[in-house]
Structure formats: C-alpha cells, structure tokens
Design an enzyme around this catalytic site. Structure first.
Site, short mmCIF file in Angstrom:
data_model
loop_
_atom_site.label_atom_id
_atom_site.label_comp_id
_atom_site.label_asym_id
_atom_site.label_seq_id
_atom_site.Cartn_x
_atom_site.Cartn_y
_atom_site.Cartn_z
CE LYS A 17 6.95 -21.40 -11.68
NZ LYS A 17 7.96 -22.47 -11.82
NE ARG A 92 11.33 -20.22 -7.15
CZ ARG A 92 11.26 -19.71 -8.38
NH1 ARG A 92 10.59 -18.61 -8.59
NH2 ARG A 92 11.83 -20.34 -9.38
NE ARG A 127 13.94 -22.58 -18.83
CZ ARG A 127 13.34 -22.33 -17.66
NH1 ARG A 127 12.02 -22.34 -17.59
NH2 ARG A 127 14.05 -22.11 -16.60
NE ARG A 159 16.57 -19.01 -16.30
CZ ARG A 159 15.46 -19.16 -15.59
NH1 ARG A 159 14.29 -18.94 -16.14
NH2 ARG A 159 15.52 -19.56 -14.35
NE ARG A 170 16.29 -22.93 -11.32
CZ ARG A 170 15.89 -22.72 -12.56
NH1 ARG A 170 16.58 -23.22 -13.57
NH2 ARG A 170 14.82 -22.01 -12.79
P1 AMP Z 1 12.66 -18.46 -12.08
O1 AMP Z 1 12.90 -17.75 -13.35
O2 AMP Z 1 11.28 -18.20 -11.51
O3 AMP Z 1 12.99 -19.93 -12.13
O4 AMP Z 1 13.67 -17.83 -11.01
C1 AMP Z 1 15.06 -17.89 -11.19
C2 AMP Z 1 15.79 -17.76 -9.86
O5 AMP Z 1 15.46 -16.49 -9.24
C3 AMP Z 1 15.39 -18.80 -8.81
O6 AMP Z 1 16.11 -20.00 -8.94
C4 AMP Z 1 15.72 -18.06 -7.52
O7 AMP Z 1 17.11 -18.08 -7.27
C5 AMP Z 1 15.32 -16.64 -7.83
N1 AMP Z 1 13.89 -16.39 -7.48
C6 AMP Z 1 12.85 -16.12 -8.32
N2 AMP Z 1 11.71 -15.98 -7.66
C7 AMP Z 1 12.01 -16.15 -6.34
C8 AMP Z 1 11.25 -16.14 -5.14
N3 AMP Z 1 9.92 -15.91 -5.14
N4 AMP Z 1 11.91 -16.36 -3.96
C9 AMP Z 1 13.22 -16.58 -3.94
N5 AMP Z 1 14.00 -16.62 -5.03
C10 AMP Z 1 13.41 -16.41 -6.22
#
Ligand code: AMP
Length: 213
Positions: A17, A92, A127, A159, A170
């Site tokens: 994404k 999400r 990654r 990360r 996740r």
């Molecule tokens: P991402 O980089 O989008 O994978 O986000 C990393 C982490 O941030 C996720 O595993 C969640 O813990 C938190 N996070 C990001 N976006 C959201 C969201 N829309 N709702 C809840 N937690 C989020």
C-alpha cells in the site's frame, strides 16, 4: 483535467500500500496520508500520543479508533487535501470508516491490494525504511539505488514491528478487524480488488487500470 481522486488503499500490512500510495501521489499530485507514518513520527518525537500509541504498535495491535480518527480529521482539514488524497492504512476498522462518512468525506475509490499471508511474511523480512524521509524499500523487490542507504542518503533501517512474530499478530489483526471493510465498501459499490504482483510496477499498472476504469 484529471478527476478528483479520494482513494482508500486497503490490504494487509506489507501488501504494498505504502509504495503504491507514493507512486499515485506523484502521478496525481495529491498527498498520500499514512496514519502509521504519523504515529511513528509521534513515537520518535516522544509526544504524549506517541507514548500511548507505542503500547499498541509494538505488539501489532491497532491504536484506539478515537486516536486515529482525531489524526485523520486534522490531516484532512489541511488545504493540500482539497483536491484529493490517498489514505494508506486508514480506515482499519468499521467504526473508523463510519467516522469518515460522518465527517462528510466523499471517497471516490477503494482499492484492496491482495497478497497471501505467506508472501506477506516473506516480504516483510526484506522491508527497509528510511527514518529520515519515510521512504520504503525491499531488498529484493524494490531495492534502493544506494543499497543499504536511502536515495536521500540516510542509512536504511528495519521497522520494529516488522519482526516476524509481530507481523503474524498484525496479520491476525488485519483479518479480524480490517478485512470486514471490503464488505463495507463493496456494499457501497466502491470496492475494486487488485491482486498484488511480485514486481511492484506490475501492481502499479493494475492499480492505475483500476483507477481509470
Ligand atoms: P502501518 O504503517 O500502516 O502498518 O501502521 C503501523 C501501526 O500503526 C499499525 O500496526 C497500528 O498499530 C498503527 N496504526 C496505523 N494506522 C492505524 C489505524 N487506522 N487504526 C489503528 N491503528 C493504526
């Protein structure tokens, strides 16, 4: 004149994404908004929100809806979002999607990038991210032109939540809480499915075709 694009990208963590969001952002000259990136910046800066969020991100859980809804409300109110935007990682959960509707935001497109869990686990291991500019790479599928340094010059890092055990949580979180959004947007006639390809430019071609359809 290009049409307004107010796009939601759905897909498991590591489905691509973020990479696709960056490409569409350049092509359409609209901002790509990643709640994950905003949260990581808050954690790095040691803000109150960052400290609270870390408890969740570290174990692969979702940050509470009220927190991310607040982040998005503020971000979408900024002037650069007026002509369109890409949401990468938001919504999400169904309550987050409902909050977006209640804000009066008219989403034009929802694209779900689908990649099997086994491929996700393989991809996440490779990654690499840049803490300075936020760019993401993959050692095999999307290497940096400068090897273990970002195109901006900074050393690349892994990360914390890309650790395989955290990735597994996740994925569970994704299937339980985020996947129901496909039904939510499909019922509104907005959902398009793109099968994630091994080569990112092949996925980009499918995403562009979905946006043009
Ligand atoms: P991402 O980089 O989008 O994978 O986000 C990393 C982490 O941030 C996720 O595993 C969640 O813990 C938190 N996070 C990001 N976006 C959201 C969201 N829309 N709702 C809840 N937690 C989020």
């Amino acid at each position: 004149m290009m049409r307004d694009v107010k796009l939601i990208l759905l897909g498991a963590p590591g489905a691509g994404k973020g990479t696709q969001a960056e490409i569409i952002s350049k092509n359409y000259a609209i901002p790509a908004i990643s709640t994950g990136a905003i949260i990581r910046a808050a954690i790095k800066n040691g803000t109150e929100m960052g400290k609270a969020a870390r408890e969740y991100t570290d174990r692969g859980a979702l940050v509470p809806d009220s927190v991310v809804i607040g982040i998005i409300k503020e971000r979408l109110a900024e002037p650069d979002c007026a002509g369109g935007f890409i949401l990468d990682g938001f919504p999400r959960t169904v309550p987050q999607a409902q909050a977006l509707d209640e804000m009066g935001v008219e989403i034009t497109d929802v694209i779900s990038i689908e990649v099997p869990d086994e491929s996700i686990l393989e991809r996440m291991g490779g990654r690499r991210v840049c803490k300075a500019c936020g760019a993401t790479y993959h050692v095999k599928y999307n290497p940096s032109p400068l090897g273990d340094r970002c195109a901006c010059g900074e050393a690349l890092t892994i990360r914390a939540d890309d650790d395989p055990e955290v990735v597994k949580s996740r994925l569970v979180t994704y299937h339980e809480q985020t996947e129901p959004l496909k039904e939510y947007y499909s019922a509104k006639g907005k959902l398009k499915i793109v099968i994630g390809q091994e080569k990112l430019e092949d996925t980009t071609a499918l995403v562009s075709a979905a946006l043009d359809a």
